[in-house]
Enzyme design. Structure first.
Site, PDB file in Angstrom:
ATOM      1  N   GLU A 186       0.594  -1.254  -0.107  1.00 20.90           N
ATOM      2  CA  GLU A 186       0.061   0.004   0.027  1.00 20.90           C
ATOM      3  C   GLU A 186       0.900   1.299   0.042  1.00 20.90           C
ATOM      4  O   GLU A 186       0.678   2.406  -0.580  1.00 20.90           O
ATOM      5  CB  GLU A 186      -0.857  -0.093   1.358  1.00 20.90           C
ATOM      6  N   ASP A 187       1.830   1.376   0.668  1.00 24.36           N
ATOM      7  CA  ASP A 187       2.667   2.435   1.120  1.00 24.36           C
ATOM      8  C   ASP A 187       4.253   2.588   0.417  1.00 24.36           C
ATOM      9  O   ASP A 187       4.804   3.570   0.627  1.00 24.36           O
ATOM     10  CB  ASP A 187       2.876   2.778   2.615  1.00 24.36           C
TER      11      ASP A 187
END
Length: 737
Positions: free
Chosen positions: A115-116
């Site tokens: 996600e990051d």
């Protein structure tokens, strides 16, 4: 992990493990690479907690996952000021303390990488396998740039679907949310409130359903502090004020230890403080808090049988509060929870609540599905669970299956989000029993309509009524925990639900199925549509076919209207020119179908009257039946009825009667009563035994007698059973048309 973590200074922590200093971990994480043969110092706490539950765990994969997570998150900082790697470390530590297995911890370390960071799912799969890849994908949020305002509900939909295939997805999400809530004070107040509301409405109910009480209770306290700061401060002051002075629970705990030691029972007796929300709820319920309301006694033993031995000693040596007794060992909750609950009166009249469970039950009560290890493992290492219906498969609990079924019909994100929150808001679930001994998990307040669709799916469209605890009941009947339900289905598969069913449906699955059928059959708007104008006793009294269960109360495999071979047959309506008749009863002035009422089960030589019900059929009741009085009150006069034999003796052929036996509780009482009934040559059609109240027990039997003349002798034989002080004819109310 403490349930009081929202304010760790207010209440002593329940574990000796100190809270981890995240800033120190962050500094350690940035010190650079370490030798290949040892773990980085930053993850040593996770390894220690993991080995406490899994001594033989292979830590090499955790080492590799940490190295990937630390290198990919390097340079990223949290809003609280710590290096970002402290977040996956803290989430993983939470799960390690709960006893999660290595695969879950590996995915937890990597849960934000896709996600990051620049790490891809394919890379995760290549390095750590498909299981870890699936778990990481399950907790990865959908991008707002792609979904806009629907990103949050669609992310939760994605996680729920993934949880349907692997419950470990939601375990990671719950731990992730717990750590975020612990550090939420750095956010703006409005954002704190928004996140807290979603946590309250969605994640806390999910934690309850998965049985992860350790996470649920701390999340509740953290949400409480944000959404109701005044109530939280009041509760904290009450708890702080109760910590000084003499603790009555300590005195009772000492007496309990002495009692169990003298009885030769090895047990650990602990005082378990209530968390803030629990104290707040007790205060709202009782108004004035007792000194013992700030905690409960927890008794831990080795074996299931020891639990009942402890219960026996406590109820013998202390005065028990009978209304507080609950047995969640014989009938576990839907979320795997098992325990005996009771309350006893200690010295000076202090009342202490007591929880009794084994060490394994306690582990499951705290960690829920996390404590099961890898529920997908094959072979002897797989966890063994009791064959208790949906509890037998912790990988796909019944409530989750039902939730996934209805979410497929909610294609609109707003509809899904609203329905999900409303469904999860029903924070208490009941267990009802089917006649085959299996169970159904339903939300509190559910009706027979909900039970029908939970058991039969779309076949429930043909449901015409139900029996609840052996008695005919309308489909609108609200069910209670522990009820036995038999759904009655018509042979005519073309019949369907009426619009009124929506007023009684509480589960989304039932409402969606009913709405879909009504939409496809617009002609069903009236009460005559689908033949659903009556249900339960109304259906029975209106002449519609009602199945009669075999002896013992169980119906056929589908609970349909065909009589079981060799079992009692439904009374067929008879027609004569002089009047309708059934089972030797004559009603003058009508040739409508006539049947004997199930509420009072009249037999010769009872004085009887007829009641004309919906559709013109006649139900024959005893003169003193409450249903007759109710019909008179609303202006519907009974019609004359008599037994076929003019001398009042009636036809002495076989008859059915319902008897109520009042007795004092004792061992073998049920066996002795059953033997007395069998000796009188009566067949038991159904039987119910109500929970004991003040040492008194109420038994209700519906019996088939070969000869009505034998009824007085049967009642005398039942009264002669030791402990029985009264036997009478049943006169429970019945719904009439």
């Amino acid at each position: 992990m403490s349930a009081e973590a929202a304010d760790p200074a207010a209440v002593p922590r329940r574990r000796s493990r100190p809270r981890i200093d995240l800033r120190r971990l962050g500094r350690v994480a940035l010190l650079g690479p370490v030798a290949r043969d040892r773990l980085p110092a930053a993850i040593s706490h996770v390894a220690e907690a993991h080995r406490a539950h899994h001594p033989d765990a292979d830590l090499a994969i955790l080492h590799r996952a940490y190295v990937l997570a630390e290198s990919s998150h390097r340079g990223q900082m949290r809003k609280s000021g710590e290096p970002y790697i402290t977040h996956p470390l803290a989430v993983t530590l939470i799960l390690a303390e709960l006893g999660a297995e290595t695969t879950t911890l590996t995915a937890s370390l990597l849960h934000d990488t896709v996600e990051d960071t620049e790490v891809t799912l394919d890379q995760v799969g290549e390095q750590f396998g498909e299981e870890v890849r699936y778990l990481v994908d399950g907790v990865t949020k959908l991008e707002k740039v792609d979904y806009g305002a629907a990103a949050e509900p669609e992310t939760f939909r994605k996680m729920l679907v993934a949880t349907g295939n692997d419950v470990r997805v939601m375990s990671i999400k719950l731990a992730d949310r717990l750590h975020n809530m612990r550090t939420l004070t750095v956010m703006r107040p409005e954002k704190q409130a928004r996140i807290a509301k979603v946590t309250r409405d969605v994640l806390i109910p999910l934690a309850e359903r998965l049985g992860v009480q350790a996470l649920k209770t701390e999340l509740e306290d953290l949400v409480f502090a944000i959404l109701d700061p005044e109530g939280y401060e009041e509760t904290r002051a009450l708890i702080a004020g109760a910590t000084g002075g003499e603790d009555p629970l300590s005195a009772i705990a000492g007496n309990v230890r002495t009692t169990l030691r003298e009885a030769g029972i090895t047990a650990e007796v602990l005082i378990r403080p209530r968390h803030f929300v629990s104290v707040h709820r007790v205060r709202r319920k009782r108004g004035e808090l007792r000194p013992t309301d700030f905690g409960r006694l927890l008794v831990l033993v080795g074996e299931d049988a020891d639990c009942y031995a402890v219960l026996g000693e406590l109820h013998t040596c202390f005065t028990p509060v009978i209304s507080e007794f609950k047995d969640f060992i014989a009938a576990p909750k839907f979320n795997l929870y098992q325990s005996l609950h009771t309350a006893v009166v200690g010295p000076g009249g202090a009342v202490a609540e007591v929880l009794i469970r084994t060490h394994r039950m306690h582990k499951v009560a705290e960690a829920g599905v996390v404590a099961l290890g890898n529920p997908y493992a094959q072979g002897p290492a797989a966890p063994q669970t009791e064959p208790f219906d949906e509890r037998a498969d912790p990988t796909r609990p019944g409530w989750l299956s039902r939730l996934l079924d209805w979410q497929e019909s909610a294609t609109d994100p707003d509809t899904f989000w609203t329905t999900l929150r409303a469904d999860l808001a029903q924070d208490r679930e009941i267990t009802v029993f089917r006649t085959d001994g299996r169970t159904l998990g339903l939300p509190a307040g559910a009706s027979c309509v909900d039970a029908a669709y939970a058991q039969h799916g779309e076949r429930a469209h043909a449901c015409i009524g139900a029996r609840v605890n052996g008695r005919l009941a309308t489909l609108s009947t609200v069910l209670s925990d522990g009820d036995t339900v038999q759904l009655l289905l018509a042979q005519d598969t073309a019949s369907g639900p009426s619009p009124e069913w929506l007023d009684h449906a509480r589960t989304p699955a039932a409402r969606i199925a009913i709405t879909g059928w009504l939409t496809a059959h617009p002609e069903a708007a009236g009460p005559e549509a689908g033949g659903s104008e009556a249900s339960g006793p109304e259906a029975a009294d209106s002449g519609r076919p009602v199945p009669v269960p075999e002896a013992g109360g169980a119906g056929g495999p589908d609970d349909r209207t065909e009589p079981a071979p060799g079992g009692p047959q439904p009374a067929a309506p008879a027609r004569t020119r002089s009047g309708g008749s059934a089972a030797g009863v004559v009603v003058d002035g009508t040739d409508s179908p006539t049947r004997l009422a199930g509420c009072c089960t009249p037999v010769p030589p009872d004085e009887v009257v007829g009641i004309v019900i919906r559709g013109g059929a006649v139900t024959v009741h005893r003169q003193e039946c409450p249903a007759v009085a109710r019909m008179r009150e609303i202006g519907r006069a009974p019609v004359a009825a008599r037994w076929r034999d003019e001398d009042g003796g009636g036809d002495t052929a076989g008859c059915r009667v319902t008897l109520v036996a009042e007795s004092f509780g004792r061992p073998r009482l049920l066996a002795d009563l059953t033997e007395a009934i069998a000796t009188a040559d009566a067949a038991i059609v159904s039987a119910t035994v109500e929970p004991p109240s003040e040492q008194r027990v109420r038994h209700t039997y519906t019996l088939q007698l070969p000869d009505a003349a034998g009824l007085p002798a049967l009642m005398r034989a039942m009264r002669e059973v030791a402990g029985v002080y009264d036997v009478s004819r049943a006169q429970h109310p019945a719904a009439t048309g």
